[in-house]
Design an enzyme around this catalytic site. Sequence first.
Site, short mmCIF file in Angstrom:
data_model
loop_
_atom_site.label_atom_id
_atom_site.label_comp_id
_atom_site.label_asym_id
_atom_site.label_seq_id
_atom_site.Cartn_x
_atom_site.Cartn_y
_atom_site.Cartn_z
N HIS A 25 -9.63 1.19 4.50
CA HIS A 25 -8.38 1.39 5.23
C HIS A 25 -8.65 2.37 6.38
CE1 HIS A 25 -4.35 2.62 6.28
NE2 HIS A 25 -3.94 1.50 5.72
N SER A 44 3.08 -2.12 10.49
CA SER A 44 4.51 -2.23 10.75
C SER A 44 5.05 -3.64 10.48
CB SER A 44 4.85 -1.77 12.18
OG SER A 44 4.50 -0.40 12.34
N ASN A 94 0.87 -1.17 0.00
CA ASN A 94 0.00 0.00 0.00
C ASN A 94 0.91 1.22 0.00
OD1 ASN A 94 -1.87 2.00 0.41
ND2 ASN A 94 -2.47 1.33 2.46
N GLU A 153 -7.03 4.76 7.54
CA GLU A 153 -6.77 6.18 7.27
C GLU A 153 -7.96 6.82 6.57
OE1 GLU A 153 -3.00 5.60 5.32
OE2 GLU A 153 -2.14 5.01 7.24
N GLY A 157 2.19 2.26 10.74
CA GLY A 157 3.17 3.33 10.60
C GLY A 157 3.83 3.74 11.90
N LYS A 179 0.13 4.20 -0.40
CA LYS A 179 -0.51 5.42 0.13
C LYS A 179 -0.20 6.59 -0.80
CE LYS A 179 -0.36 3.26 4.59
NZ LYS A 179 -0.27 3.34 6.04
N GLU A 201 -5.83 -4.81 10.41
CA GLU A 201 -4.78 -3.82 10.65
C GLU A 201 -5.08 -3.05 11.93
OE1 GLU A 201 -2.61 -2.64 6.81
OE2 GLU A 201 -4.41 -1.42 6.93
P1 PGA Z 1 2.62 0.21 7.69
O1 PGA Z 1 1.17 0.46 7.02
O2 PGA Z 1 3.15 -1.08 7.14
O3 PGA Z 1 3.44 1.39 7.24
O4 PGA Z 1 2.42 0.17 9.17
C1 PGA Z 1 0.29 -0.61 6.83
C2 PGA Z 1 -0.98 -0.09 6.18
O5 PGA Z 1 -1.46 0.99 6.52
O6 PGA Z 1 -1.55 -0.77 5.29
#
Ligand code: PGA
Length: 248
Positions: free
Chosen positions: A93, A211, A9, A95, A171, A11, A165
Amino acid sequence: MRKHIVAGNWKMNNSIQEGLELVKAIKANYAGDNQLIIGAPFLHLSMVNETLEGSSIAVAAQNCHHEESGAFTGEISTSMLASANIPYVIIGHSERREYNHETNAQLAAKVDLALKDKLIPIFCCGESLEIREKEQHFNWITAQLKESVFHLTAENFAKIVIAYEPIWAIGTGVTASVEQAQEIHAHIRKEIARQYDTAIADGISILYGGSCKPDNAQELFANADVDGGLIGGASLKADEFIAIANSF
Ligand code: PGA
């Protein structure tokens, strides 16, 4: 055997040129047979799709709109994605739930439209730290599934991919422990079996995200109910993404 999937992803990262270099490097260096997916920004999708031609790596949109078409300036519909031969779409997601205030009902509409247009939804669920600390995470995840995907027919449900998630791990560098990941993934599978049946539950790929890195992917993917990962930060580097893809 369930499909092993490692989905990146990106983003809101990478110029077209940077994205092209990254896709080329992933395509040139991945020789395994797990399903790799690259979740790219809308602007990059056609370029990524063309660059991946002749490989088994697939592309995913990071979102779609919950209405079929119309006066929604700046939005992208599932039929547009289908017309560009995009096979997967990430839906829900955290976010987008947080910054764009997407509701479980809107996500249900997105899932329906995606399936109608023959896209495979990668449906994301996951709890905040606050919910986990109150020990409400199991109920929270169940509610997200009930309100956004459990209305599907068994036939349609069997087509989707689920990504768990935990928001507190995205992140942040904090990863769910192997036990925490397995516990929730097993819970999700149990809820699917309760809603549908064990054959459907056993066939659904459930990805872990938050992460996930080359140094923890192997232990996470070794869990019985973890079938791969949804990778943010580490999907921006070809060598890290490929190392994760080779972690089964
Ligand atoms: P990350 O993000 O691996 O940077 O923690 C995962 C995601 O949001 O899909």
